[in-house]
Design a protein around this motif. Structure first.
Motif, PDB file in Angstrom:
ATOM      1  N   CYS A   1       1.454   7.043  -6.487  1.00 43.74           N
ATOM      2  CA  CYS A   1       0.375   8.004  -6.747  1.00 43.74           C
ATOM      3  C   CYS A   1       0.842   9.434  -6.480  1.00 43.74           C
ATOM      4  O   CYS A   1       0.516  10.354  -7.244  1.00 43.74           O
ATOM      5  CB  CYS A   1      -0.849   7.677  -5.887  1.00 43.74           C
ATOM      6  SG  CYS A   1      -1.701   6.187  -6.437  1.00 43.74           S
ATOM      7  N   LYS A   2       1.618   9.634  -5.414  1.00 45.43           N
ATOM      8  CA  LYS A   2       2.135  10.977  -5.119  1.00 45.43           C
ATOM      9  C   LYS A   2       3.083  11.451  -6.221  1.00 45.43           C
ATOM     10  O   LYS A   2       3.013  12.595  -6.661  1.00 45.43           O
ATOM     11  CB  LYS A   2       2.861  10.983  -3.774  1.00 45.43           C
ATOM     12  CG  LYS A   2       1.943  10.940  -2.579  1.00 45.43           C
ATOM     13  CD  LYS A   2       2.740  10.945  -1.291  1.00 45.43           C
ATOM     14  CE  LYS A   2       1.842  10.822  -0.087  1.00 45.43           C
ATOM     15  NZ  LYS A   2       2.604  10.770   1.171  1.00 45.43           N
ATOM     16  N   GLU A   3       3.982  10.566  -6.651  1.00 46.88           N
ATOM     17  CA  GLU A   3       4.920  10.934  -7.708  1.00 46.88           C
ATOM     18  C   GLU A   3       4.193  11.241  -9.009  1.00 46.88           C
ATOM     19  O   GLU A   3       4.520  12.200  -9.704  1.00 46.88           O
ATOM     20  CB  GLU A   3       5.925   9.801  -7.940  1.00 46.88           C
ATOM     21  CG  GLU A   3       6.951   9.660  -6.851  1.00 46.88           C
ATOM     22  CD  GLU A   3       7.911   8.523  -7.111  1.00 46.88           C
ATOM     23  OE1 GLU A   3       8.176   8.216  -8.300  1.00 46.88           O
ATOM     24  OE2 GLU A   3       8.394   7.931  -6.139  1.00 46.88           O
ATOM     25  N   PHE A   4       3.183  10.415  -9.327  1.00 43.84           N
ATOM     26  CA  PHE A   4       2.444  10.641 -10.571  1.00 43.84           C
ATOM     27  C   PHE A   4       1.675  11.947 -10.504  1.00 43.84           C
ATOM     28  O   PHE A   4       1.628  12.698 -11.474  1.00 43.84           O
ATOM     29  CB  PHE A   4       1.483   9.482 -10.849  1.00 43.84           C
ATOM     30  CG  PHE A   4       0.751   9.631 -12.145  1.00 43.84           C
ATOM     31  CD1 PHE A   4       1.398   9.389 -13.342  1.00 43.84           C
ATOM     32  CD2 PHE A   4      -0.568  10.048 -12.172  1.00 43.84           C
ATOM     33  CE1 PHE A   4       0.741   9.545 -14.544  1.00 43.84           C
ATOM     34  CE2 PHE A   4      -1.236  10.211 -13.372  1.00 43.84           C
ATOM     35  CZ  PHE A   4      -0.580   9.954 -14.562  1.00 43.84           C
ATOM     36  N   LYS A   5       1.080  12.250  -9.361  1.00 44.08           N
ATOM     37  CA  LYS A   5       0.339  13.502  -9.195  1.00 44.08           C
ATOM     38  C   LYS A   5       1.284  14.697  -9.360  1.00 44.08           C
ATOM     39  O   LYS A   5       0.961  15.665 -10.043  1.00 44.08           O
ATOM     40  CB  LYS A   5      -0.330  13.539  -7.823  1.00 44.08           C
ATOM     41  CG  LYS A   5      -1.130  14.792  -7.569  1.00 44.08           C
ATOM     42  CD  LYS A   5      -1.758  14.763  -6.188  1.00 44.08           C
ATOM     43  CE  LYS A   5      -2.474  16.060  -5.890  1.00 44.08           C
ATOM     44  NZ  LYS A   5      -2.992  16.100  -4.533  1.00 44.08           N
ATOM     45  N   ALA A   6       2.467  14.624  -8.743  1.00 45.49           N
ATOM     46  CA  ALA A   6       3.445  15.701  -8.862  1.00 45.49           C
ATOM     47  C   ALA A   6       3.880  15.874 -10.317  1.00 45.49           C
ATOM     48  O   ALA A   6       4.022  16.990 -10.807  1.00 45.49           O
ATOM     49  CB  ALA A   6       4.649  15.428  -7.975  1.00 45.49           C
ATOM     50  N   PHE A   7       4.054  14.761 -11.005  1.00 44.23           N
ATOM     51  CA  PHE A   7       4.444  14.809 -12.411  1.00 44.23           C
ATOM     52  C   PHE A   7       3.332  15.401 -13.273  1.00 44.23           C
ATOM     53  O   PHE A   7       3.568  16.279 -14.098  1.00 44.23           O
ATOM     54  CB  PHE A   7       4.786  13.403 -12.911  1.00 44.23           C
ATOM     55  CG  PHE A   7       4.942  13.301 -14.394  1.00 44.23           C
ATOM     56  CD1 PHE A   7       6.079  13.788 -15.018  1.00 44.23           C
ATOM     57  CD2 PHE A   7       3.952  12.721 -15.178  1.00 44.23           C
ATOM     58  CE1 PHE A   7       6.233  13.699 -16.387  1.00 44.23           C
ATOM     59  CE2 PHE A   7       4.096  12.633 -16.543  1.00 44.23           C
ATOM     60  CZ  PHE A   7       5.237  13.117 -17.148  1.00 44.23           C
TER      61      PHE A   7
ATOM     62  N   ALA B   1       0.837  -1.202   0.000  1.00 38.46           N
ATOM     63  CA  ALA B   1       0.000   0.000   0.000  1.00 38.46           C
ATOM     64  C   ALA B   1       0.871   1.250   0.000  1.00 38.46           C
ATOM     65  O   ALA B   1       0.546   2.245  -0.652  1.00 38.46           O
ATOM     66  CB  ALA B   1      -0.938  -0.014   1.196  1.00 38.46           C
ATOM     67  N   ARG B   2       1.987   1.196   0.725  1.00 33.26           N
ATOM     68  CA  ARG B   2       2.892   2.340   0.788  1.00 33.26           C
ATOM     69  C   ARG B   2       3.535   2.616  -0.581  1.00 33.26           C
ATOM     70  O   ARG B   2       3.687   3.752  -0.997  1.00 33.26           O
ATOM     71  CB  ARG B   2       3.961   2.081   1.839  1.00 33.26           C
ATOM     72  CG  ARG B   2       4.828   3.275   2.067  1.00 33.26           C
ATOM     73  CD  ARG B   2       5.801   3.016   3.179  1.00 33.26           C
ATOM     74  NE  ARG B   2       6.404   4.282   3.516  1.00 33.26           N
ATOM     75  CZ  ARG B   2       6.886   4.578   4.669  1.00 33.26           C
ATOM     76  NH1 ARG B   2       6.834   3.685   5.636  1.00 33.26           N
ATOM     77  NH2 ARG B   2       7.435   5.725   4.903  1.00 33.26           N
ATOM     78  N   CYS B   3       3.889   1.539  -1.257  1.00 32.26           N
ATOM     79  CA  CYS B   3       4.466   1.663  -2.597  1.00 32.26           C
ATOM     80  C   CYS B   3       3.458   2.314  -3.538  1.00 32.26           C
ATOM     81  O   CYS B   3       3.810   3.184  -4.332  1.00 32.26           O
ATOM     82  CB  CYS B   3       4.872   0.287  -3.109  1.00 32.26           C
ATOM     83  SG  CYS B   3       5.572   0.320  -4.762  1.00 32.26           S
ATOM     84  N   CYS B   4       2.220   1.914  -3.444  1.00 31.02           N
ATOM     85  CA  CYS B   4       1.169   2.466  -4.296  1.00 31.02           C
ATOM     86  C   CYS B   4       0.944   3.943  -3.972  1.00 31.02           C
ATOM     87  O   CYS B   4       0.743   4.759  -4.881  1.00 31.02           O
ATOM     88  CB  CYS B   4      -0.119   1.676  -4.110  1.00 31.02           C
ATOM     89  SG  CYS B   4      -1.399   2.140  -5.272  1.00 31.02           S
ATOM     90  N   GLN B   5       1.002   4.285  -2.666  1.00 32.37           N
ATOM     91  CA  GLN B   5       0.833   5.680  -2.265  1.00 32.37           C
ATOM     92  C   GLN B   5       1.970   6.537  -2.824  1.00 32.37           C
ATOM     93  O   GLN B   5       1.735   7.629  -3.328  1.00 32.37           O
ATOM     94  CB  GLN B   5       0.803   5.815  -0.742  1.00 32.37           C
ATOM     95  CG  GLN B   5      -0.533   5.529  -0.121  1.00 32.37           C
ATOM     96  CD  GLN B   5      -0.473   5.740   1.389  1.00 32.37           C
ATOM     97  OE1 GLN B   5       0.545   5.481   2.021  1.00 32.37           O
ATOM     98  NE2 GLN B   5      -1.582   6.198   1.944  1.00 32.37           N
TER      99      GLN B   5
END
Length: 151
Positions: A9-15, A2-6
């Motif tokens: 998701c954070k990196e993709f959102k920032a990108f 779950a942490r990996c997925c979070q």
């Protein structure tokens, strides 16, 4: 997991929310609309009169049918060179449009750089900066000597 997925998701959102990506997406949408506009211009406005001048030729119907020698029960292979001609015309229109946009941008850039005021007595300003740097270097050296003597 779950942490990996979070993290992903954070990196993709920032990108995705970076200005470059959004600008690129807007450019792609505008470019697609421009290509569709040029395609319609060529297909609907330019090639029909051109075909009329050439003796009533419809560019879309200009084809070469080649008999299928390998699979004799299959339909013939059709080469649509009329559509290819239309695509070449579209390409030249896009090239001209891009050329004129780049030319206008270069002209605006040239005008904006030309009107920048140059500082008066530029040599005098540079001389003052050089003297300030020399004084600051001397102060630095004196402070370094004092700190080494105190220790």
């Amino acid at each position: 997991m779950a942490r990996c997925c979070q993290n992903f998701c954070k990196e993709f959102k920032a990108f995705a929310l970076r200005g470059d990506v959004i600008d690129l997406a807007v450019g792609i949408v505008i470019g697609t609309a421009f290509v569709n506009l040029v395609q319609s211009l060529v297909d609907d406005i330019i090639t029909p009169p051109l075909g009329l001048i050439l003796g009533g030729v419809d560019f879309v119907n200009l084809t070469i049918k080649m008999k299928n020698f390998i699979y004799k029960n299959q339909p013939p292979v059709v080469i649509r060179y009329g559509k290819f001609i239309q695509t070449i015309i579209s390409l030249f229109i896009v090239l001209f449009a891009v050329f004129f946009v780049i030319k206008a941008i270069n002209r605006l850039h040239h005008i904006s750089t030309k009107k920048k005021p140059k500082p008066e007595n530029e040599e005098l300003v540079q001389l003052e900066i050089n003297q300030e740097v020399k004084v600051l270097c001397e102060i630095r050296d004196l402070l370094a000597k004092q700190s080494s003597v105190v220790r």
